[in-house]
Design a protein around this motif. Structure first.
Motif: not given
Length: 441
Positions: A126-127, A309-310, A312-313, A350-351, A354
């Motif tokens: 998950c990074g 993660k969401e 970034q997607a 965290s943002y 990523v």
């Protein structure tokens, strides 16, 4: 060898893919020299992707007894007589603290030691980067005996990228060859309106059906030209067709298919530049609106509590360049902050981690976003830019090489006397001095 799932929470999952051997112990000696030998410690440690010395030392720290792992023989001894369930429970605590990801619980993690001598677990699934409690006794042993760095991982990634690029180039060349062959099949030379005349009967001599399927050879071209010369009339005035299609046809007759495509690039390129120049004015007018839309999208996602993660997607799906997206993310995260930018960067690392861990060059894009935001925002953002860089460097979001590269390029630019670079310089000096000290040690 009996296997069990890694982690007590996954013991009932029949389809769990991370497994390790069941612990086997053996009590040796008697009296004051009695010891407990963990027979299969090497196999357990290999399944956990941790050195066997870590697990052995952890047993000794928790039991208050001397422990030793022999690298040569692979034997693990803990002083005293200890039953298997007791040691298995201690091993479970070791897995929770030093193996499993604190975010997703996956045991596929790697131990990292930061510049400030802090231990972190980076999850490959998950990074997420987990901070280990440094009050534990084993942390001192880990810092003194760091895990071996996996060499060649970056080289392997670079080789994979190069291999993919070569495959793409080969596929593109094959497609271009197919297109050129189709064009040669379709095009049948005929007399043009401006007086250009060619003999079609001479091209059919000795060609057969193979000429329709393959490109003309040099011998065939010579035969065509000779036949054309014989059929010429004295009263015909020959002119050279200078159109783009005629130039392409002449190049195809003289060069191979791949070389012809390379030559035509020089004729098409000026036209592309003219079209691009005409679009620059329109793009500059719409650039501000595009960025404002991106910032609005990111703010809306943050209000909903979307994870890194969401988000970034979601950014990948939005229109715009990578630089525009990262700049919009940074502006949305720090807009409205008056002071304490470094603390805010730690909260929202965290943002940033990523996007910085994305494709090659992502860290430079993040640095340009910090530069852009600091220069156009409040004076406090410009004053604290060095603190933000230090915080992101300590959190392993940014690395030394891209930071120095960004700073060196900025000094060579038009704004080399900008206040930004003067504020960043102390951090760069510290970074280089710290690196030189570590090299001397």
């Amino acid at each position: 060898m009996a296997l069990q799932n890694i982690g007590a929470g996954n013991s009932d999952d029949a389809f769990y893919r991370y497994k390790m051997p069941r612990m086997i112990t053996k009590i040796e000696g008697r009296g004051n020299g009695i010891k407990t030998n963990v027979v299969n410690m090497v196999d357990i440690a290999k399944a956990l992707a941790r050195p066997a010395s870590y697990t052995t030392k952890y047993f000794g720290c928790e039991l208050g007894a001397q422990s030793k792992f022999d690298e040569k023989t692979g034997t693990s001894h803990v002083n005293g007589a200890h039953d298997t369930p007791k040691l298995a429970a201690l091993l479970e605590n070791f897995i929770k603290k030093y193996v499993q990801c604190y975010g997703c619980g996956n045991p596929e993690t790697e131990i990292l030691i930061t510049k400030t001598q802090m231990i972190q677990l980076k999850c490959a699934a998950c990074g997420f980067v987990s901070d280990v409690d440094m009050r534990d006794k084993l942390t001192t042993f880990i810092i003194k005996n760091p895990p071996e760095v996996k060499k060649g991982s970056k080289d392997k990634k670079a080789m994979r990228r190069a291999e993919k690029e070569r495959l793409k180039e080969g596929e593109a060349a094959d497609e271009e060859m197919k297109k050129l062959r189709k064009e040669v099949k379709k095009k049948v030379p005929s007399s043009s309106k401006n007086g250009t005349a060619k003999s079609t009967s001479s091209k059919k001599k000795g060609s057969g059906s193979d000429e329709d399927r393959t490109l003309p050879t040099h011998n065939q071209i010579d035969e065509k030209e000779a036949a054309d010369d014989e059929d010429d009339d004295d009263d015909v005035q020959w002119q050279t067709d200078t159109s783009l299609d005629a130039a392409r046809q002449r190049i195809q007759e003289q060069l191979s298919a791949v070389t012809a495509d390379m030559v035509m690039l020089s004729t098409v390129e000026p036209e592309k530049k003219k079209k691009a120049a005409s679009k620059v004015s329109d793009g500059s007018e719409n650039g501000g609106d595009q960025k404002d839309k991106l910032v609005g999208e990111v703010k809306a996602s943050l209000k909903k509590g979307v994870g890194a993660k969401e988000l970034q997607a979601h950014l990948v799906a939005l229109p715009g360049s990578s630089q525009e997206k990262i700049s919009a993310l940074y502006e949305a995260l720090f807009e409205g902050v008056d002071k304490g930018f470094a603390k805010e960067a730690i909260k929202k690392k965290s943002y940033l981690a990523v996007v910085a861990a994305g494709e090659e060059g992502s860290q430079l894009l993040l640095l340009h976003a910090i530069e852009e935001f600091s220069c156009k925002s409040t004076s406090n953002a410009l004053k604290e830019v060095a603190l933000v860089l230090k915080a992101l460097y300590d959190a392993d979001v940014l690395e030394e090489e891209p930071i120095v590269q960004w700073y060196s390029k900025g000094l060579k630019g038009d704004n080399k006397d900008s206040l930004l670079w003067k504020n960043v310089q102390p951090f760069i000096d510290w970074l280089q001095s710290a690196e030189s000290e570590s090299e001397e040690e």
